[in-house]
Structures are given as C-alpha cells and as structure tokens.
Design an enzyme around this catalytic site. Structure first.
Site, mmCIF file in Angstrom:
data_model
loop_
_atom_site.group_PDB
_atom_site.id
_atom_site.type_symbol
_atom_site.label_atom_id
_atom_site.label_comp_id
_atom_site.label_asym_id
_atom_site.label_seq_id
_atom_site.Cartn_x
_atom_site.Cartn_y
_atom_site.Cartn_z
ATOM 1 N N ARG A 7 11.843 -6.687 5.173
ATOM 2 C CA ARG A 7 11.432 -5.403 4.554
ATOM 3 C C ARG A 7 12.641 -4.672 5.688
ATOM 4 O O ARG A 7 12.712 -4.762 6.621
ATOM 5 C CB ARG A 7 10.037 -4.857 4.905
ATOM 6 C CG ARG A 7 9.839 -3.312 4.884
ATOM 7 C CD ARG A 7 8.402 -3.123 4.615
ATOM 8 N NE ARG A 7 7.586 -3.140 5.963
ATOM 9 C CZ ARG A 7 6.421 -2.649 5.743
ATOM 10 N NH1 ARG A 7 5.725 -2.536 4.875
ATOM 11 N NH2 ARG A 7 5.728 -2.954 6.985
ATOM 12 N N ARG A 48 -0.855 -8.757 13.144
ATOM 13 C CA ARG A 48 -1.295 -7.842 12.237
ATOM 14 C C ARG A 48 -2.113 -8.355 11.199
ATOM 15 O O ARG A 48 -3.125 -7.858 10.603
ATOM 16 C CB ARG A 48 0.103 -6.710 11.456
ATOM 17 C CG ARG A 48 0.586 -5.937 12.745
ATOM 18 C CD ARG A 48 1.817 -5.508 12.351
ATOM 19 N NE ARG A 48 2.209 -4.891 11.106
ATOM 20 C CZ ARG A 48 3.213 -4.752 10.467
ATOM 21 N NH1 ARG A 48 4.280 -5.660 10.833
ATOM 22 N NH2 ARG A 48 3.224 -4.128 9.257
ATOM 23 N N LYS A 64 0.920 -1.249 0.075
ATOM 24 C CA LYS A 64 0.000 -0.048 -0.064
ATOM 25 C C LYS A 64 0.800 1.269 -0.098
ATOM 26 O O LYS A 64 0.583 2.147 -0.732
ATOM 27 C CB LYS A 64 -1.046 0.082 1.106
ATOM 28 C CG LYS A 64 -1.940 -1.119 1.323
ATOM 29 C CD LYS A 64 -2.892 -0.767 2.490
ATOM 30 C CE LYS A 64 -2.445 -0.670 3.842
ATOM 31 N NZ LYS A 64 -1.759 -2.247 4.050
ATOM 32 N N ARG A 99 -9.445 1.251 8.496
ATOM 33 C CA ARG A 99 -9.029 -0.217 8.856
ATOM 34 C C ARG A 99 -9.966 -1.034 9.677
ATOM 35 O O ARG A 99 -10.026 -2.393 9.855
ATOM 36 C CB ARG A 99 -7.873 -0.038 9.671
ATOM 37 C CG ARG A 99 -6.506 -0.352 8.981
ATOM 38 C CD ARG A 99 -5.468 -0.680 9.792
ATOM 39 N NE ARG A 99 -4.132 -1.084 9.591
ATOM 40 C CZ ARG A 99 -3.110 -0.681 9.463
ATOM 41 N NH1 ARG A 99 -3.126 0.548 8.764
ATOM 42 N NH2 ARG A 99 -1.894 -1.167 9.344
HETATM 43 P P1 AMP Z 1 0.914 0.452 9.027
HETATM 44 O O1 AMP Z 1 2.105 1.308 8.856
HETATM 45 O O2 AMP Z 1 -0.240 1.016 8.227
HETATM 46 O O3 AMP Z 1 1.293 -1.001 9.028
HETATM 47 O O4 AMP Z 1 0.387 0.730 10.565
HETATM 48 C C1 AMP Z 1 1.337 0.377 11.700
HETATM 49 C C2 AMP Z 1 0.617 0.340 12.846
HETATM 50 O O5 AMP Z 1 -0.060 1.521 13.154
HETATM 51 C C3 AMP Z 1 -0.703 -0.702 12.799
HETATM 52 O O6 AMP Z 1 -0.290 -2.073 13.159
HETATM 53 C C4 AMP Z 1 -1.618 -0.033 14.063
HETATM 54 O O7 AMP Z 1 -1.096 -0.357 15.323
HETATM 55 C C5 AMP Z 1 -1.422 1.419 13.620
HETATM 56 N N1 AMP Z 1 -2.139 2.065 12.684
HETATM 57 C C6 AMP Z 1 -2.110 2.628 11.430
HETATM 58 N N2 AMP Z 1 -3.288 2.678 10.924
HETATM 59 C C7 AMP Z 1 -4.189 2.594 11.773
HETATM 60 C C8 AMP Z 1 -5.764 2.761 11.710
HETATM 61 N N3 AMP Z 1 -6.360 3.259 10.523
HETATM 62 N N4 AMP Z 1 -6.104 2.395 12.827
HETATM 63 C C9 AMP Z 1 -5.770 1.933 13.824
HETATM 64 N N5 AMP Z 1 -4.417 1.743 14.046
HETATM 65 C C10 AMP Z 1 -3.574 1.912 12.867
#
Ligand code: AMP
Length: 218
Positions: free
Chosen positions: A127, A171, A13, A88
């Site tokens: 990564r 996750r 993404k 999310r």
């Molecule tokens: P990401 O970089 O999108 O993988 O996000 C890393 C972490 O940030 C996730 O595992 C969540 O803990 C938090 N996070 C990111 N986006 C959201 C969201 N829309 N809702 C809740 N937690 C989020």
C-alpha cells in the site's frame, strides 16, 4: 444516517468510507487519520498516540473516545456520519452509543467488510497513500501513473510507518482479539450488514449500498 464501517486493517474501510461519504453526503470520520494528522502537527494528542500506532496497538480508550466524540459534534456531522476505524472495541462502541443517545441519535447500520487474511497482508505490504488527499494505491494491483505521485492531486505518495510486516501482524491480532467482537455486538442489535470485500472499489461500494437498502427495507 449514522454508519460504522468494520473490517480488519487493509479491508478497504478508508476507500469505501470516502466513496460512501460522497454518495450518501455523510461526513467521513477516520480515527486513524485524526491520529496521523495530530502526529504530523506535533500536538499533545499526536504525542500520546505515537507509541501505540508504531507498535500496532490500540491508543487507550480515554484518549480515542474523547477525540472521536469531540469530532462528531462538529457542524459537518449534522447530516450524518460514516465512522471508519472507530469503534474498535466494546468499550468504544458503548461510549459511542451512549453519546448518540444523549443527542437523540443512534447508529443505524454497521457494515462489516470481510477479506481473507492472505489478501489483507498483500494489500497492506504493497500500500502507498497520498500525503495530500489520502488516496490509496497498491504497487501491483493499482499503481499510480507516475511512481510516487498521486494521480488525483499530484501529492507525494508514502508508505505508512505501520504498514510493515511485523506491525501488520500485530494490527491483525488486535483486530481479531478486540474488534471482531463488535461483529456480534452489532449483529445482536440488528444493525449488521456483512459483505465480501474482494472485487473492484466500485463493485464493493455498490454491494454496500444495495446491502444498506435491503437492510433498511426489513
Ligand atoms: P487505521 O488508520 O485505522 O489503521 O489506524 C492506525 C492506528 O491508529 C491503529 O493501529 C491504532 O494505533 C490507532 N487507532 C485508530 N483508530 C483507533 C481506535 N478506534 N482505537 C484505538 N486506536 C486507534
């Protein structure tokens, strides 16, 4: 144009949002990057998010929704946005729709990037990300020219604290339980564009752009 990018952790993404934001001149908003920035700056928001991020859980909706809705009112979002990592879950999607309706806007398309679970695991465990420009690398499939150094900006590469096997598994679980229902949500609204996320970065980007064009003609 308002676009949501959906996909499991590791689906690409962030990479695709960065490419699309350049090509379509849209502001790229990554909720994960906003949280990581807050964490690095030691702000109250960062402190609130830390424990959830470390465990691979979602940060509570009231915190996340406010952060993203505040961000999308910034002047650079006037021409449209590409949302990466938000919404999310269904509550976040509803809050986003409601906030956009109030400003006379709406989500035009939700792009779902589909990748097999085995591929997601391999991508996330290998990564590396640039601290400076967030460019992603993979230790086997796309290593930097010099170990630990970003080819693009010379910044230092690091492995995200949540890119470890245990947190990755959590996750992925959270994605299938809480985020996957959004595929149906946007499909019912006639906004879903679904595509395979395996291939080169450029191939996938082209696939997304032609998917969006085909959808816009319908
Ligand atoms: P990401 O970089 O999108 O993988 O996000 C890393 C972490 O940030 C996730 O595992 C969540 O803990 C938090 N996070 C990111 N986006 C959201 C969201 N829309 N809702 C809740 N937690 C989020």
């Amino acid at each position: 144009m308002y676009i949501v990018l959906l996909g499991a952790p590791g689906a690409g993404k962030g990479t695709q949002a960065a490419l699309l934001s350049e090509k379509l001149k849209l502001a790229h908003i990554s909720s994960g990057d906003l949280f990581r920035q807050a964490l690095a700056n030691g702000t109250e928001l960062g402190k609130q998010a830390k424990m959830y991020m470390e465990k691979g859980q979602l940060v509570p909706n009231e915190v996340t929704i406010k952060m993203v809705l505040d961000r999308i009112t910034a002047p650079d979002c006037k021409n449209g946005i590409i949302l990466d990592g938000f919404p999310r879950n269904l509550e976040q999607a509803g809050a986003l729709d409601k906030a956009l309706i109030e400003t006379g806007e709406k989500i035009d398309h939700a792009v779902y990037i589909k990748v097999s679970e085995a591929e997601l695991l391999s991508r996330l465990t290998g990564r590396w990300v640039c601290r400076g420009c967030q460019a992603p690398y993979h230790e086997i499939s796309s290593p930097p020219k010099k170990a630990g150094v970003c080819d693009k900006c010379g910044g230092q590469l690091y492995q995200r604290a949540d890119d470890n096997t245990q947190t990755i598994k959590k996750r992925l679980q959270v994605f299938f339980a809480e985020t996957a229902p959004l595929i149906d949500y946007y499909s019912k609204a006639g906004k879903l564009v679904e595509m395979q996320g395996e291939g080169s970065m450029e191939e996938i980007s082209q696939r997304i752009i032609s998917g969006l064009k085909t959808k816009a003609k319908k």
